[in-house]
Design a protein around this motif. Structure first.
Motif, PDB file in Angstrom:
ATOM      1  N   PRO A 123       0.246   7.268  -0.515  1.00 20.75           N
ATOM      2  CA  PRO A 123      -0.178   7.676  -1.863  1.00 20.75           C
ATOM      3  C   PRO A 123      -1.702   7.727  -1.980  1.00 20.75           C
ATOM      4  CG  PRO A 123       1.555   6.024  -1.985  1.00 20.75           C
ATOM      5  CD  PRO A 123       1.146   6.102  -0.548  1.00 20.75           C
ATOM      6  N   THR A 124      -2.198   8.654  -2.761  1.00 23.63           N
ATOM      7  CA  THR A 124      -3.641   8.784  -2.954  1.00 23.63           C
ATOM      8  C   THR A 124      -4.096   8.254  -4.306  1.00 23.63           C
ATOM      9  OG1 THR A 124      -3.273  11.071  -3.680  1.00 23.63           O
ATOM     10  CG2 THR A 124      -3.890  10.739  -1.378  1.00 23.63           C
ATOM     11  N   ALA A 125      -3.164   7.945  -5.191  1.00 21.27           N
ATOM     12  CA  ALA A 125      -3.529   7.367  -6.481  1.00 21.27           C
ATOM     13  C   ALA A 125      -3.666   5.853  -6.337  1.00 21.27           C
ATOM     14  CB  ALA A 125      -2.475   7.700  -7.529  1.00 21.27           C
ATOM     15  N   GLY A 126      -4.639   5.279  -7.044  1.00 21.23           N
ATOM     16  CA  GLY A 126      -4.804   3.841  -7.009  1.00 21.23           C
ATOM     17  C   GLY A 126      -5.740   3.386  -5.900  1.00 21.23           C
ATOM     18  N   ASP A 127      -5.621   2.110  -5.540  1.00 17.16           N
ATOM     19  CA  ASP A 127      -6.490   1.495  -4.538  1.00 17.16           C
ATOM     20  C   ASP A 127      -6.128   2.024  -3.150  1.00 17.16           C
ATOM     21  OD1 ASP A 127      -7.864  -0.095  -2.751  1.00 17.16           O
ATOM     22  OD2 ASP A 127      -7.338  -1.988  -3.710  1.00 17.16           O
ATOM     23  N   PRO A 128      -7.021   2.760  -2.467  1.00 16.45           N
ATOM     24  CA  PRO A 128      -6.660   3.340  -1.174  1.00 16.45           C
ATOM     25  C   PRO A 128      -6.414   2.295  -0.088  1.00 16.45           C
ATOM     26  CG  PRO A 128      -8.990   3.700  -1.648  1.00 16.45           C
ATOM     27  CD  PRO A 128      -8.370   3.152  -2.896  1.00 16.45           C
ATOM     28  N   LEU A 129      -7.127   1.168  -0.121  1.00 12.18           N
ATOM     29  CA  LEU A 129      -6.889   0.124   0.878  1.00 12.18           C
ATOM     30  C   LEU A 129      -5.512  -0.499   0.680  1.00 12.18           C
ATOM     31  CD1 LEU A 129     -10.317  -1.748   1.176  1.00 12.18           C
ATOM     32  CD2 LEU A 129      -9.452   0.178   2.508  1.00 12.18           C
ATOM     33  N   ALA A 130      -5.147  -0.756  -0.568  1.00 11.18           N
ATOM     34  CA  ALA A 130      -3.822  -1.306  -0.849  1.00 11.18           C
ATOM     35  C   ALA A 130      -2.731  -0.321  -0.451  1.00 11.18           C
ATOM     36  CB  ALA A 130      -3.713  -1.655  -2.332  1.00 11.18           C
ATOM     37  N   ASN A 131      -2.986   0.967  -0.644  1.00 13.29           N
ATOM     38  CA  ASN A 131      -1.993   1.975  -0.271  1.00 13.29           C
ATOM     39  C   ASN A 131      -1.809   2.034   1.247  1.00 13.29           C
ATOM     40  OD1 ASN A 131      -1.615   2.661  -2.943  1.00 13.29           O
ATOM     41  ND2 ASN A 131      -3.033   4.381  -2.893  1.00 13.29           N
ATOM     42  N   LEU A 132      -2.910   1.961   1.990  1.00 17.55           N
ATOM     43  CA  LEU A 132      -2.810   1.946   3.458  1.00 17.55           C
ATOM     44  C   LEU A 132      -2.082   0.695   3.933  1.00 17.55           C
ATOM     45  CD1 LEU A 132      -6.359   3.246   4.456  1.00 17.55           C
ATOM     46  CD2 LEU A 132      -4.182   4.386   4.936  1.00 17.55           C
ATOM     47  N   ALA A 133      -2.373  -0.429   3.304  1.00 11.90           N
ATOM     48  CA  ALA A 133      -1.717  -1.676   3.687  1.00 11.90           C
ATOM     49  C   ALA A 133      -0.217  -1.617   3.400  1.00 11.90           C
ATOM     50  CB  ALA A 133      -2.356  -2.856   2.953  1.00 11.90           C
ATOM     51  N   SER A 134       0.150  -1.117   2.239  1.00 15.67           N
ATOM     52  CA  SER A 134       1.564  -1.029   1.887  1.00 15.67           C
ATOM     53  C   SER A 134       2.309  -0.094   2.834  1.00 15.67           C
ATOM     54  CB  SER A 134       1.702  -0.536   0.444  1.00 15.67           C
ATOM     55  OG  SER A 134       3.064  -0.426   0.086  1.00 15.67           O
ATOM     56  N   ALA A 135       1.673   1.020   3.209  1.00 17.00           N
ATOM     57  CA  ALA A 135       2.306   1.949   4.150  1.00 17.00           C
ATOM     58  C   ALA A 135       2.524   1.286   5.499  1.00 17.00           C
ATOM     59  CB  ALA A 135       1.436   3.202   4.296  1.00 17.00           C
ATOM     60  N   PHE A 136       1.537   0.509   5.940  1.00 15.72           N
ATOM     61  CA  PHE A 136       1.684  -0.197   7.217  1.00 15.72           C
ATOM     62  C   PHE A 136       2.826  -1.206   7.159  1.00 15.72           C
ATOM     63  CE2 PHE A 136       0.983  -3.624  10.173  1.00 15.72           C
ATOM     64  CZ  PHE A 136       0.595  -2.985  11.336  1.00 15.72           C
ATOM     65  N   LEU A 137       2.910  -1.958   6.078  1.00 17.57           N
ATOM     66  CA  LEU A 137       3.916  -3.018   5.972  1.00 17.57           C
ATOM     67  C   LEU A 137       5.330  -2.456   5.844  1.00 17.57           C
ATOM     68  CD1 LEU A 137       2.251  -5.581   3.534  1.00 17.57           C
ATOM     69  CD2 LEU A 137       2.337  -5.665   6.027  1.00 17.57           C
ATOM     70  N   HIS A 138       5.485  -1.400   5.065  1.00 18.12           N
ATOM     71  CA  HIS A 138       6.824  -1.000   4.645  1.00 18.12           C
ATOM     72  C   HIS A 138       7.276   0.375   5.124  1.00 18.12           C
ATOM     73  CE1 HIS A 138       6.569  -4.541   2.180  1.00 18.12           C
ATOM     74  NE2 HIS A 138       5.572  -4.039   1.472  1.00 18.12           N
ATOM     75  N   ARG A 139       6.340   1.201   5.605  1.00 17.82           N
ATOM     76  CA  ARG A 139       6.716   2.549   6.028  1.00 17.82           C
ATOM     77  C   ARG A 139       6.040   2.907   7.343  1.00 17.82           C
ATOM     78  NH1 ARG A 139      10.917   4.529   5.297  1.00 17.82           N
ATOM     79  NH2 ARG A 139      10.112   6.664   5.434  1.00 17.82           N
ATOM     80  N   SER A 140       6.233   2.025   8.338  1.00 18.50           N
ATOM     81  CA  SER A 140       5.637   2.267   9.644  1.00 18.50           C
ATOM     82  C   SER A 140       6.707   2.203  10.726  1.00 18.50           C
ATOM     83  CB  SER A 140       4.515   1.264   9.935  1.00 18.50           C
ATOM     84  OG  SER A 140       4.992  -0.067   9.895  1.00 18.50           O
ATOM     85  N   ALA A 141       6.377   2.768  11.877  1.00 15.14           N
ATOM     86  CA  ALA A 141       7.338   2.888  12.974  1.00 15.14           C
ATOM     87  C   ALA A 141       7.676   1.530  13.571  1.00 15.14           C
ATOM     88  CB  ALA A 141       6.767   3.802  14.059  1.00 15.14           C
ATOM     89  N   GLU A 142       8.870   1.444  14.126  1.00  6.43           N
ATOM     90  CA  GLU A 142       9.277   0.265  14.882  1.00  6.43           C
ATOM     91  C   GLU A 142       8.810   0.430  16.325  1.00  6.43           C
ATOM     92  OE1 GLU A 142      10.988  -2.467  13.916  1.00  6.43           O
ATOM     93  OE2 GLU A 142      11.372  -1.877  11.844  1.00  6.43           O
TER      94      GLU A 142
END
Length: 393
Positions: A285-304
């Motif tokens: 997502p590009t809305a909101g805090d970009p660092l928090a968005n990158l962190a959330s993507a890493f935690l919850h939507r990243s490859a195994e």
């Protein structure tokens, strides 16, 4: 008949030239094209390239010296029972092939890469060097907060190096640029899975490798051109076995290994090559805090992957089985670098899951400079033939 500029042959040749160039001519030319430009090298299992891009710097993926580099100096720094990629990466540095890089990032893969970051600091004290750690706890309030702080420290380091602030607006714009790139990567992989005879894995691999050394915008356009050309060209479909390849997420196999598997009668319909391009599974997502968005993507939507902790033993291997099912694969080839602790420790657990689901598999090891491909070709060919016999029975 000569290849047209936008034919698959011409595009793949360009990617091959980039792949073979251990002097990184394209990246050097980018840096020299304007005053003040900086290049940040990284070992690409995964780093947040968006931050480097937002700093107006070039992310440069370093994947060792490959099969064409003789390692002399690098062997002095590591034991013989350590994988080859850290030794050949040091060889690149010591021989001056990376003397134009202003920084080097070493993401968490294993202890070997962690130690390599320390060696780089000692050998090249004037280069911005950082071990980029990633969380193994995926709770937002624990791993998420930790990862946001890692991202913040990286941003501050790049700001100090570049002498300019990286704004949230610039970072959001870079996230969108990489979102588009990831969408094209997914499209290329989906096209290969659906019609692997039109997009051979040896070509797709070179196409993904080009993204290591080119500006992201240029790589995105290159993938668009390749897809358009591959869809338009008529290539024969063969009676090949469809396989998933697993274990090559860090030290990459020789290109001839990929070609040998294909020549043996296998279509590789999914893999974990060049995982940096596909680590985040969908748009950030590009809305909101970009660092928090990158962190959330890493935690919850990243490859195994083997280098990523899976706290739930029941979930271990499900991603691989899902890949087999979704890509219509008939078997799995485990190909891991020699002495790769993450891949080789995880392999028995994955094999057990495949066996329980009746999915055939084979396994072998390689090094980035492996030269003898005939045994691998014979093993892959026998595997493909056996699958055809089983499915016909």
């Amino acid at each position: 008949m000569p290849a047209t500029p936008h034919s698959t042959a011409a595009i793949v040749q360009r990617c091959q030239d980039l792949f073979d160039d251990l002097d990184f001519t394209a990246a050097r030319a980018w840096k020299n094209a304007a005053p003040g430009r900086k290049v940040i090298g990284y070992m690409p299992i995964y780093v947040p390239r968006e931050l480097i891009h937002a700093a107006n710097m070039l992310p440069l993926g370093i994947l060792g010296g490959g099969e064409n580099m003789e390692v002399i100096h690098g062997d002095a720094y590591y034991q013989s029972y350590i994988c080859r990629i850290p030794r050949s990466t040091l060889e690149l540095g010591i021989t001056g092939k990376l003397d134009f890089a202003d920084g080097m990032l070493f993401p968490f893969v294993c202890d070997v890469i962690r130690n390599l970051s320390g060696m780089w600091k000692l050998l090249f004290p004037n280069v911005y060097t950082r071990f980029f750690d990633t969380p193994q706890n995926y709770k937002d309030e624990v791993g998420g907060n930790y990862y946001i702080e890692e991202l913040r420290e990286l941003r501050e380091g790049l700001e100090h190096l570049g002498g300019a602030r990286i704004t949230d607006e610039a970072l959001r714009a870079s996230i969108e640029v990489y979102n588009e790139n990831r969408r094209l990567v997914r499209e290329v992989y989906a096209f290969r899975a659906a019609t692997p005879w039109k997009a051979p894995s040896s070509e797709v691999y070179l196409l993904m490798r080009a993204g290591n050394v080119l500006p992201v915008e240029e790589h995105t356009q290159l993938m668009k051109d390749y897809l358009a050309a591959a869809k338009a060209e008529d290539r024969p479909m063969r009676d090949n076995c469809r396989v998933v390849l697993n274990g090559a997420f860090c030290e990459q196999p020789p290109l001839n290994l990929i070609k040998s598997i294909e020549m043996a009668g296998c279509y590789i319909v999914d893999d974990d090559f060049m995982l940096v391009n596909r680590w985040l599974l969908d748009d950030v997502p590009t809305a909101g805090d970009p660092l928090a968005n990158l962190a959330s993507a890493f935690l919850h939507r990243s490859a195994e992957t083997s280098a990523k902790y899976q706290p739930d033993e029941g979930e271990k291997g499900k991603y691989l089985i899902r890949s087999v099912r979704e890509k219509g694969a008939e078997g799995v080839i485990f190909a891991a670098p020699s002495f790769c602790d993450p891949a080789l420790l995880e392999r028995p657990m994955l094999q057990a899951k495949l066996k329980a689901h009746g999915i055939p598999y084979i396994s072998f090891k390689y090094a980035e400079n492996s030269g003898q491909m005939q045994p691998i070709r014979e093993q892959a060919g026998t595997f493909a033939d056996s699958i055809k016999l089983w499915s016909a029975a």
